[in-house]
Design a protein around this motif. Structure first.
Motif, PDB file in Angstrom:
ATOM      1  N   GLY A 120       0.776  -1.232   0.000  1.00  0.00           N
ATOM      2  CA  GLY A 120       0.000   0.000   0.000  1.00  0.00           C
ATOM      3  C   GLY A 120       0.807   1.282   0.000  1.00  0.00           C
ATOM      4  N   LEU A 121       2.118   1.180  -0.208  1.00  0.00           N
ATOM      5  CA  LEU A 121       2.979   2.375  -0.113  1.00  0.00           C
ATOM      6  C   LEU A 121       2.710   3.348  -1.264  1.00  0.00           C
ATOM      7  CD1 LEU A 121       5.139   3.410   1.847  1.00  0.00           C
ATOM      8  CD2 LEU A 121       6.876   2.550   0.264  1.00  0.00           C
ATOM      9  N   ALA A 122       2.460   2.819  -2.468  1.00  0.00           N
ATOM     10  CA  ALA A 122       2.218   3.698  -3.615  1.00  0.00           C
ATOM     11  C   ALA A 122       0.929   4.492  -3.433  1.00  0.00           C
ATOM     12  CB  ALA A 122       2.159   2.877  -4.906  1.00  0.00           C
ATOM     13  N   ALA A 123      -0.106   3.838  -2.899  1.00  0.00           N
ATOM     14  CA  ALA A 123      -1.372   4.535  -2.665  1.00  0.00           C
ATOM     15  C   ALA A 123      -1.205   5.626  -1.613  1.00  0.00           C
ATOM     16  CB  ALA A 123      -2.439   3.534  -2.225  1.00  0.00           C
ATOM     17  N   ARG A 124      -0.404   5.319  -0.586  1.00  0.00           N
ATOM     18  CA  ARG A 124      -0.159   6.327   0.463  1.00  0.00           C
ATOM     19  C   ARG A 124       0.568   7.541  -0.104  1.00  0.00           C
ATOM     20  NH1 ARG A 124       3.175   4.235   5.478  1.00  0.00           N
ATOM     21  NH2 ARG A 124       4.954   5.354   4.596  1.00  0.00           N
ATOM     22  N   ALA A 125       1.583   7.292  -0.922  1.00  0.00           N
ATOM     23  CA  ALA A 125       2.336   8.395  -1.517  1.00  0.00           C
ATOM     24  C   ALA A 125       1.456   9.204  -2.467  1.00  0.00           C
ATOM     25  CB  ALA A 125       3.557   7.859  -2.262  1.00  0.00           C
ATOM     26  N   ALA A 126       0.576   8.505  -3.202  1.00  0.00           N
ATOM     27  CA  ALA A 126      -0.327   9.204  -4.127  1.00  0.00           C
ATOM     28  C   ALA A 126      -1.254  10.141  -3.356  1.00  0.00           C
ATOM     29  CB  ALA A 126      -1.142   8.189  -4.927  1.00  0.00           C
ATOM     30  N   ASP A 127      -1.732   9.672  -2.211  1.00  0.00           N
ATOM     31  CA  ASP A 127      -2.593  10.524  -1.382  1.00  0.00           C
ATOM     32  C   ASP A 127      -1.827  11.756  -0.886  1.00  0.00           C
ATOM     33  OD1 ASP A 127      -4.754   8.870  -1.705  1.00  0.00           O
ATOM     34  OD2 ASP A 127      -4.441   7.770   0.181  1.00  0.00           O
ATOM     35  N   ASP A 128      -0.583  11.535  -0.468  1.00  0.00           N
ATOM     36  CA  ASP A 128       0.240  12.663  -0.003  1.00  0.00           C
ATOM     37  C   ASP A 128       0.448  13.683  -1.119  1.00  0.00           C
ATOM     38  OD1 ASP A 128       0.562  11.826   2.616  1.00  0.00           O
ATOM     39  OD2 ASP A 128       2.383  10.668   2.180  1.00  0.00           O
ATOM     40  N   LEU A 129       0.697  13.179  -2.327  1.00  0.00           N
ATOM     41  CA  LEU A 129       0.906  14.073  -3.469  1.00  0.00           C
ATOM     42  C   LEU A 129      -0.365  14.864  -3.780  1.00  0.00           C
ATOM     43  CD1 LEU A 129       3.026  11.704  -5.727  1.00  0.00           C
ATOM     44  CD2 LEU A 129       3.718  14.002  -5.048  1.00  0.00           C
ATOM     45  N   LYS A 130      -1.499  14.186  -3.777  1.00  0.00           N
ATOM     46  CA  LYS A 130      -2.769  14.857  -4.080  1.00  0.00           C
ATOM     47  C   LYS A 130      -3.102  15.903  -3.023  1.00  0.00           C
ATOM     48  CE  LYS A 130      -4.644  10.829  -6.523  1.00  0.00           C
ATOM     49  NZ  LYS A 130      -5.604   9.683  -6.444  1.00  0.00           N
ATOM     50  N   THR A 131      -2.845  15.564  -1.744  1.00  0.00           N
ATOM     51  CA  THR A 131      -3.111  16.501  -0.653  1.00  0.00           C
ATOM     52  C   THR A 131      -2.304  17.785  -0.819  1.00  0.00           C
ATOM     53  OG1 THR A 131      -3.603  14.701   0.878  1.00  0.00           O
ATOM     54  CG2 THR A 131      -3.012  16.819   1.859  1.00  0.00           C
ATOM     55  N   SER A 132      -1.099  17.629  -1.371  1.00  0.00           N
ATOM     56  CA  SER A 132      -0.218  18.783  -1.555  1.00  0.00           C
ATOM     57  C   SER A 132      -0.454  19.486  -2.880  1.00  0.00           C
ATOM     58  CB  SER A 132       1.254  18.344  -1.459  1.00  0.00           C
ATOM     59  OG  SER A 132       1.527  17.849  -0.163  1.00  0.00           O
ATOM     60  N   GLY A 133      -1.473  19.053  -3.654  1.00  0.00           N
ATOM     61  CA  GLY A 133      -1.838  19.779  -4.866  1.00  0.00           C
ATOM     62  C   GLY A 133      -1.290  19.213  -6.151  1.00  0.00           C
ATOM     63  N   PHE A 134      -0.645  18.032  -6.094  1.00  0.00           N
ATOM     64  CA  PHE A 134      -0.086  17.436  -7.300  1.00  0.00           C
ATOM     65  C   PHE A 134      -1.121  16.568  -8.014  1.00  0.00           C
ATOM     66  CE2 PHE A 134       3.592  18.177  -4.595  1.00  0.00           C
ATOM     67  CZ  PHE A 134       4.492  18.756  -5.475  1.00  0.00           C
ATOM     68  N   THR A 135      -0.895  16.347  -9.292  1.00  0.00           N
ATOM     69  CA  THR A 135      -1.717  15.430 -10.083  1.00  0.00           C
ATOM     70  C   THR A 135      -0.996  14.095 -10.200  1.00  0.00           C
ATOM     71  OG1 THR A 135      -2.639  17.242 -11.376  1.00  0.00           O
ATOM     72  CG2 THR A 135      -2.824  15.040 -12.315  1.00  0.00           C
ATOM     73  N   VAL A 136      -1.689  12.998  -9.887  1.00  0.00           N
ATOM     74  CA  VAL A 136      -1.096  11.659  -9.973  1.00  0.00           C
ATOM     75  C   VAL A 136      -1.705  10.939 -11.162  1.00  0.00           C
ATOM     76  CG1 VAL A 136      -0.782   9.443  -8.812  1.00  0.00           C
ATOM     77  CG2 VAL A 136      -0.695  11.573  -7.486  1.00  0.00           C
ATOM     78  N   THR A 137      -0.876  10.463 -12.076  1.00  0.00           N
ATOM     79  CA  THR A 137      -1.371   9.820 -13.306  1.00  0.00           C
ATOM     80  C   THR A 137      -1.605   8.331 -13.136  1.00  0.00           C
ATOM     81  OG1 THR A 137       0.897   9.509 -14.088  1.00  0.00           O
ATOM     82  CG2 THR A 137      -0.227  11.532 -14.751  1.00  0.00           C
ATOM     83  N   GLY A 138      -1.099   7.738 -12.033  1.00  0.00           N
ATOM     84  CA  GLY A 138      -1.314   6.315 -11.824  1.00  0.00           C
ATOM     85  C   GLY A 138      -0.383   5.756 -10.768  1.00  0.00           C
ATOM     86  N   THR A 139      -0.721   4.577 -10.238  1.00  0.00           N
ATOM     87  CA  THR A 139       0.133   3.888  -9.264  1.00  0.00           C
ATOM     88  C   THR A 139       0.330   2.447  -9.721  1.00  0.00           C
ATOM     89  OG1 THR A 139      -1.765   3.227  -7.908  1.00  0.00           O
ATOM     90  CG2 THR A 139      -0.684   5.310  -7.351  1.00  0.00           C
ATOM     91  N   ALA A 140       1.488   1.862  -9.342  1.00  0.00           N
ATOM     92  CA  ALA A 140       1.781   0.480  -9.728  1.00  0.00           C
ATOM     93  C   ALA A 140       2.939  -0.030  -8.879  1.00  0.00           C
ATOM     94  CB  ALA A 140       2.121   0.391 -11.214  1.00  0.00           C
ATOM     95  N   THR A 141       3.188  -1.331  -8.992  1.00  0.00           N
ATOM     96  CA  THR A 141       4.336  -1.935  -8.321  1.00  0.00           C
ATOM     97  C   THR A 141       5.566  -1.738  -9.194  1.00  0.00           C
ATOM     98  OG1 THR A 141       2.937  -3.600  -7.286  1.00  0.00           O
ATOM     99  CG2 THR A 141       5.291  -4.071  -7.386  1.00  0.00           C
TER     100      THR A 141
END
Length: 504
Positions: free
Chosen positions: A397-418
């Protein structure tokens, strides 16, 4: 009688003519003297420039990394390194042993775009950092080093003159700031500069003995610095800034505080003397005599031009701070959440109290002065088109956690994967052509991340174990405000020289 009268009249009529001739002669002499003085002045100035040019030594730019940060919002950055090289006249001034140049002092001076503010950030010598590849005297490049002491970058290659390019590469990797110039000053040059200004006022919090300066002496010895204000120069000034034991907890952190106070006093002393050739020329000669600079400052004209660009920075707006730190055993670790906010502020050309000091926007118009409370720099997401996040560890679940952190800080996330591998110790951020600045913006949320250029377009974040152990500091890292804990500890060049001199 008539003839006699004519004769007398003739003599009298001739006298004014001789007077006019004498006046013309005096005028010609005065003009010749003035011309001669001008010639001497011009020749003298030329001789001075030739002498200063002859003093300056440059280091090769071929050792500077090709993968460098882009320019920030404004201002310029100068890395100043104090070298304890024992080569030449430095050997008689004391210190360690051996012929390898070492650095116990370094700070990054950020001169803001308005040319009215400046801040110097000191790097503790024992700080654990990542040292990127550096060039050796043989022409080959080293492998990256992880968790190495900051001052070891200067010793890469084991030469008497040290490796300033390697220290510059290390600072650029650590801060994400482009270093515009690097200056190395050795023992002899420092000693001569303090003598050239007639000594520097300092303050000592307690009596200091010979044994404090040299702990291997075996005895306390005599008092070398009495408690209280005093003026030091030459060897005495060098002993003061090198002194570590006997004051506070004897740490390098305490020594940094006294070095910052010393540089403050030196700046104050130089400014108090004004534009006085009799004082400035000996100082310029002393400074250039034992100085090594990057090619961009490799002439008297360039050095003088750079020095003059800082003449309007007053003492109160000249600040000194230390890289946010904490102890990690016997070493110093970086408090990344605070440090990253500091680097972000400098990239945005904002002072430590939050003022926009860029002077002008990129379009040449005056920017907000910070009093209105409006943010001068855009939100992070506005400058990053999007980032893909990959889990390079076995932590679920580390990628999902980082994606949430990025979104919270105003970034756009194009996708998550292993990730393709799950053995990454450090987070890796890669960027495509023309996206280096965006990569550094993303890196604010991943302290200590490696940043590499890729051929494919886009930003990708491959998470390492370092992120799993120390999650992102959320939106605070994207702010261009320096944390109050850092700003409140700043020293101004006009502070009382007896204040805040030791740690512990």
């Amino acid at each position: 009688m008539t003839g006699s009268h004519k004769a007398r009249t003739g003599r009298r009529s001739d006298e004014p003519a001789r007077g006019r001739g004498r006046k013309r002669s005096k005028t010609r002499i005065a003009a010749a003297i003035t011309l001669s003085v001008l010639v001497l002045l011009v020749a003298g100035t030329g001789w001075i420039y030739l002498q200063l040019n002859g003093n300056i030594t440059t280091f090769g730019a071929d050792g500077v990394s090709q993968d460098r940060p882009g320019s920030g919002a404004g201002g310029s950055n100068v890395l100043v390194i104090g070298s304890d090289s024992r080569s030449g006249g430095n050997s008689k001034l004391g210190g360690g042993e051996g012929d390898v140049g070492r650095s116990d002092t370094a700070f990054l001076l950020h001169v803001y775009g308005d040319d009215k503010h400046a801040v110097a950030v000191s790097f503790p010598r024992d700080t654990l950092v990542d040292i990127p590849p550096c060039k050796l005297p043989s022409g080959s490049w080293t492998q990256p080093q992880h968790n190495a002491m900051f001052n070891s970058a200067f010793t890469v290659g084991q030469t008497a003159k040290g490796n300033p390019a390697c220290t510059q590469n290390t600072v650029e990797k650590l801060t994400g700031l482009r270093v515009d110039h690097t200056v190395v000053v050795d023992f002899e040059g420092f000693s001569k500069m303090t003598s050239a200004v007639g000594g520097v006022p300092v303050c000592v919090p307690k009596d200091v003995y010979q044994g404090d300066l040299n702990p291997h002496r075996g005895s306390r010895g005599k008092v070398i610095f009495g408690k209280g204000p005093q003026t030091v120069s030459g060897q005495k000034a060098l002993d003061y800034v090198r002194l570590r034991h006997g004051i506070g907890d004897g740490s390098d952190i305490g020594r940094i505080k006294r070095q910052q106070a010393f540089v403050s006093s030196l700046i104050k002393k130089i400014k108090s003397q004004g534009v006085n050739p009799s004082a400035l020329l000996p100082l310029a000669n002393a400074a250039t005599e034992s100085m090594t600079v990057d090619p961009g400052l490799g002439s008297a004209n360039k050095l003088i031009s750079f020095a003059m660009s800082m003449k309007d920075i007053d003492l109160h707006n000249t600040k000194f701070i230390t890289l946010p730190w904490r102890y990690q055993g016997a070493r110093v670790a970086i408090v990344h959440s605070e440090a990253d906010a500091l680097w972000a502020a400098l990239r945005a050309d904002r002072t430590i109290d939050g003022t926009d000091a860029s002077g002008k926007s990129k379009h040449g118009t005056k920017v907000d002065d910070g009093k209105s409370g409006a943010a001068a720099s855009p939100s992070p997401g506005a400058s990053v088109s999007g980032a893909a996040v990959y889990n390079g560890t076995t932590v679920t679940g580390l990628a999902a956690r980082a994606a949430d952190d990025l979104k919270t800080s105003g970034f756009t996330v194009t996708g998550t994967a292993t990730g393709s591998t799950q053995d990454h110790a450090t987070t890796l951020i890669t960027y495509g052509p023309g996206q280096e600045a965006q990569a550094h913006t993303v890196a604010r949320l991943f302290p200590g991340a490696d940043i590499q250029k890729a051929t494919a377009p886009g930003i990708s974040v491959t998470l390492g174990q370092s992120y799993a152990d120390h999650p992102a500091p959320s939106a605070s890292a994207s702010s261009s405000d320096v944390p109050s804990d850092v700003a409140d500890k700043a020293r101004s060049a006009d502070d009382n020289p007896c204040s805040n001199l030791s740690y512990g």
